[in-house]
Design a protein around this motif. Structure first.
Motif, PDB file in Angstrom:
ATOM      1  N   GLY A 315       0.815  -1.211   0.000  1.00 30.73           N
ATOM      2  CA  GLY A 315       0.000   0.000   0.000  1.00 30.73           C
ATOM      3  C   GLY A 315       0.846   1.256   0.000  1.00 30.73           C
ATOM      4  N   ILE A 316       1.946   1.235   0.751  1.00 30.75           N
ATOM      5  CA  ILE A 316       2.867   2.371   0.748  1.00 30.75           C
ATOM      6  C   ILE A 316       3.455   2.560  -0.644  1.00 30.75           C
ATOM      7  CG2 ILE A 316       5.074   3.222   1.654  1.00 30.75           C
ATOM      8  CD1 ILE A 316       4.399   1.882   4.299  1.00 30.75           C
ATOM      9  N   PHE A 317       3.795   1.453  -1.317  1.00 28.75           N
ATOM     10  CA  PHE A 317       4.305   1.538  -2.688  1.00 28.75           C
ATOM     11  C   PHE A 317       3.295   2.230  -3.600  1.00 28.75           C
ATOM     12  CE2 PHE A 317       7.084  -2.537  -2.227  1.00 28.75           C
ATOM     13  CZ  PHE A 317       7.971  -1.818  -1.432  1.00 28.75           C
ATOM     14  N   VAL A 318       2.030   1.815  -3.504  1.00 28.07           N
ATOM     15  CA  VAL A 318       0.996   2.353  -4.391  1.00 28.07           C
ATOM     16  C   VAL A 318       0.767   3.838  -4.143  1.00 28.07           C
ATOM     17  CG1 VAL A 318      -1.452   2.221  -5.010  1.00 28.07           C
ATOM     18  CG2 VAL A 318      -0.137   0.117  -4.660  1.00 28.07           C
ATOM     19  N   VAL A 319       0.619   4.233  -2.884  1.00 22.52           N
ATOM     20  CA  VAL A 319       0.366   5.639  -2.552  1.00 22.52           C
ATOM     21  C   VAL A 319       1.541   6.512  -2.981  1.00 22.52           C
ATOM     22  CG1 VAL A 319       0.032   7.267  -0.655  1.00 22.52           C
ATOM     23  CG2 VAL A 319      -1.198   5.086  -0.656  1.00 22.52           C
ATOM     24  N   SER A 320       2.763   6.076  -2.712  1.00 21.55           N
ATOM     25  CA  SER A 320       3.940   6.845  -3.094  1.00 21.55           C
ATOM     26  C   SER A 320       4.048   6.973  -4.606  1.00 21.55           C
ATOM     27  CB  SER A 320       5.207   6.194  -2.528  1.00 21.55           C
ATOM     28  OG  SER A 320       5.134   6.084  -1.125  1.00 21.55           O
ATOM     29  N   PHE A 321       3.762   5.881  -5.300  1.00 17.47           N
ATOM     30  CA  PHE A 321       3.825   5.898  -6.765  1.00 17.47           C
ATOM     31  C   PHE A 321       2.815   6.897  -7.337  1.00 17.47           C
ATOM     32  CE2 PHE A 321       2.138   4.308 -10.812  1.00 17.47           C
ATOM     33  CZ  PHE A 321       3.292   4.265 -11.576  1.00 17.47           C
ATOM     34  N   LEU A 322       1.572   6.873  -6.848  1.00 22.00           N
ATOM     35  CA  LEU A 322       0.548   7.787  -7.350  1.00 22.00           C
ATOM     36  C   LEU A 322       0.896   9.241  -7.032  1.00 22.00           C
ATOM     37  CD1 LEU A 322      -2.718   5.821  -6.440  1.00 22.00           C
ATOM     38  CD2 LEU A 322      -1.633   6.054  -8.683  1.00 22.00           C
ATOM     39  N   PHE A 323       1.400   9.483  -5.825  1.00 24.39           N
ATOM     40  CA  PHE A 323       1.747  10.852  -5.433  1.00 24.39           C
ATOM     41  C   PHE A 323       2.861  11.402  -6.324  1.00 24.39           C
ATOM     42  CE2 PHE A 323       4.344  13.782  -2.880  1.00 24.39           C
ATOM     43  CZ  PHE A 323       3.391  14.747  -2.572  1.00 24.39           C
ATOM     44  N   LEU A 324       3.898  10.613  -6.555  1.00 24.53           N
ATOM     45  CA  LEU A 324       5.011  11.077  -7.383  1.00 24.53           C
ATOM     46  C   LEU A 324       4.590  11.246  -8.841  1.00 24.53           C
ATOM     47  CD1 LEU A 324       7.924   8.984  -5.852  1.00 24.53           C
ATOM     48  CD2 LEU A 324       7.577  11.449  -5.680  1.00 24.53           C
ATOM     49  N   MET A 325       3.698  10.406  -9.325  1.00 21.21           N
ATOM     50  CA  MET A 325       3.226  10.566 -10.700  1.00 21.21           C
ATOM     51  C   MET A 325       2.408  11.843 -10.860  1.00 21.21           C
ATOM     52  SD  MET A 325       4.485   8.402 -12.721  1.00 21.21           S
ATOM     53  CE  MET A 325       3.457   8.901 -14.111  1.00 21.21           C
ATOM     54  N   ILE A 326       1.620  12.188  -9.847  1.00 20.96           N
ATOM     55  CA  ILE A 326       0.867  13.450  -9.891  1.00 20.96           C
ATOM     56  C   ILE A 326       1.829  14.630  -9.934  1.00 20.96           C
ATOM     57  CG2 ILE A 326      -0.674  14.951  -8.575  1.00 20.96           C
ATOM     58  CD1 ILE A 326      -2.094  12.439  -7.572  1.00 20.96           C
ATOM     59  N   ILE A 327       2.864  14.582  -9.111  1.00 25.20           N
ATOM     60  CA  ILE A 327       3.867  15.652  -9.121  1.00 25.20           C
ATOM     61  C   ILE A 327       4.534  15.740 -10.489  1.00 25.20           C
ATOM     62  CG2 ILE A 327       6.100  16.360  -8.177  1.00 25.20           C
ATOM     63  CD1 ILE A 327       5.229  15.337  -5.496  1.00 25.20           C
ATOM     64  N   ASN A 328       4.861  14.587 -11.074  1.00 23.78           N
ATOM     65  CA  ASN A 328       5.503  14.589 -12.390  1.00 23.78           C
ATOM     66  C   ASN A 328       4.609  15.211 -13.453  1.00 23.78           C
ATOM     67  OD1 ASN A 328       7.807  13.351 -11.403  1.00 23.78           O
ATOM     68  ND2 ASN A 328       7.127  11.289 -11.933  1.00 23.78           N
ATOM     69  N   VAL A 329       3.307  14.918 -13.402  1.00 24.05           N
ATOM     70  CA  VAL A 329       2.374  15.484 -14.380  1.00 24.05           C
ATOM     71  C   VAL A 329       2.288  17.003 -14.215  1.00 24.05           C
ATOM     72  CG1 VAL A 329      -0.054  15.566 -15.085  1.00 24.05           C
ATOM     73  CG2 VAL A 329       1.042  13.370 -14.636  1.00 24.05           C
ATOM     74  N   VAL A 330       2.213  17.470 -12.972  1.00 19.72           N
ATOM     75  CA  VAL A 330       2.147  18.915 -12.726  1.00 19.72           C
ATOM     76  C   VAL A 330       3.414  19.603 -13.228  1.00 19.72           C
ATOM     77  CG1 VAL A 330       2.066  20.677 -10.926  1.00 19.72           C
ATOM     78  CG2 VAL A 330       0.584  18.673 -10.763  1.00 19.72           C
ATOM     79  N   TYR A 331       4.569  19.037 -12.917  1.00 18.12           N
ATOM     80  CA  TYR A 331       5.824  19.637 -13.365  1.00 18.12           C
ATOM     81  C   TYR A 331       5.974  19.570 -14.879  1.00 18.12           C
ATOM     82  CZ  TYR A 331       7.642  20.144  -8.616  1.00 18.12           C
ATOM     83  OH  TYR A 331       7.840  20.527  -7.322  1.00 18.12           O
ATOM     84  N   ALA A 332       5.468  18.501 -15.493  1.00 15.14           N
ATOM     85  CA  ALA A 332       5.558  18.384 -16.952  1.00 15.14           C
ATOM     86  C   ALA A 332       4.736  19.480 -17.628  1.00 15.14           C
ATOM     87  CB  ALA A 332       5.077  17.012 -17.398  1.00 15.14           C
TER      88      ALA A 332
END
Length: 351
Positions: A315-332
């Protein structure tokens, strides 16, 4: 990443509208965005306000000539030196981080071809490491270098977080000194206006989140190896971003980079490197390994520890992955529409 920070600057100006006199507002000039860390736009503006406040206020020819000189100097050049220094520091760190990783891990069994290696991320999840020494199993003899690499990365993020706190204290000092005897508004009823901006709070949270993720991955020897791949890929894309910041914020006295080359570098180097690192290596190499290749390792770990451990770690893997992907989309999105690249290219005063 410091990309497209006009929102932060506009927020800071709005917080000063009801606090400053009209003369003070005329002295405040907008500045291009910088990499978050050593000196942000708002902290640079606050430092300028503090210097203005410390300067003699008596009218006279000297002050008039000073005002004329300040008006003549382009605002984007006033703040160029600290932003250029910030980008230099961060680019040097990313260079050292990537070079160290390539020297010590390029031939490792867990270093995948996506980052220049010949191994596989499956080798991060060595089942022989799941035992009494699961926290520090050195199944491939890389633990010593991994510990030192993590120490360097953690010190960097601690340093950046400390500078955000220092910038907040500076903003609070300037704001409180300019509003002595006045009732000062507060963000969320807690933080004084001018002490914290949304961008500073966001950047501080990201650094603290990075420290938390590094601390968690450091606990398990298998996660340590996957974490190094992630840090390398992020630093690789950041290297191009900081080099772009250096090109935009060349200080006075140095030859400016041609807008044509800034545009070329932004479109054909910075954006491709960002997309490759953040939208290929991270989701399809690191994310896939953490969510899929780790299943046997997690089950064996659960048998050794407490029932249900595998579910919580996954679950920690999933939450961290989604959070970082959201950040990547915003920065992109900010990177694709980099306002300061457009301003630099369209600027008539730039050669």
């Amino acid at each position: 990443l410091g990309i497209g920070l006009e929102e932060e600057f506009q927020e800071f100006r709005q917080s000063l509208v009801h606090e400053d006199d009209e003369d003070d507002e005329d002295d405040m000039a907008s500045a291009p965005a910088v990499s978050a860390g050593l000196m942000t736009s708002s902290s640079a503006l606050s430092l300028q306000a503090l210097l203005h406040q410390a300067a003699p206020m008596a009218p006279g020819p000297g002050r008039e000539s000073m005002s004329r000189r300040g008006a003549e100097e382009p605002s984007e050049r006033i703040f160029a030196a600290p932003k250029y220094a910030t980008a230099c520091f961060r680019m040097l760190f990313c260079s050292a981080s990537c070079i160290i990783a390539l020297i010590y891990f390029n031939d490792a069994d867990f270093w995948p071809p996506a980052v220049g290696g010949h191994g596989s991320t499956k080798n991060c999840w060595d089942l022989s490491s799941v035992g009494a020494a699961v926290m520090d199993s050195d199944f491939d003899h890389h633990n010593t270098v991994l510990r030192r690499y993590y120490l360097v990365q953690l010190s960097y993020h601690f340093h950046s977080a400390a500078f955000h706190v220092l910038a907040a204290l500076l903003l609070w000092f300037v704001s409180s000194s300019k509003n002595t005897g006045r009732t000062q508004s507060k963000h969320f009823g807690v933080f004084p206006t001018g002490m914290w901006t949304i961008h500073n709070m966001q950047s501080l949270f990201q650094h603290l989140f990075a420290v938390g993720m590094m601390t968690f991955t450091y606990l398990f020897s298998s996660l340590r190896r996957l974490g190094v791949i992630a840090m390398f890929s992020f630093d690789l894309s950041s290297w191009f971003l900081h080099l772009l910041q250096m090109a935009i914020n060349v200080p006075a006295g140095r030859r400016r980079v041609s807008p044509f080359w800034i545009k070329i570098f932004h479109r054909f180097f910075v954006i491709p490197a960002f997309c490759y690192s953040r939208f290929y290596i991270f989701p399809f190499v690191i994310g896939y390994s953490a969510l899929e290749e780790s299943q046997d390792w997690l089950r064996q770990l659960e048998n050794m520890l407490v029932p249900g451990t595998a579910r919580y770690i996954h679950g920690i893997f999933v939450v961290s992955f989604l959070f970082l992907m959201i950040i990547n989309v915003v920065y992109a999105r900010r990177l694709f529409y980099h306002s300061h690249v457009k301003e630099t290219v369209d600027s008539p005063s730039r050669p």
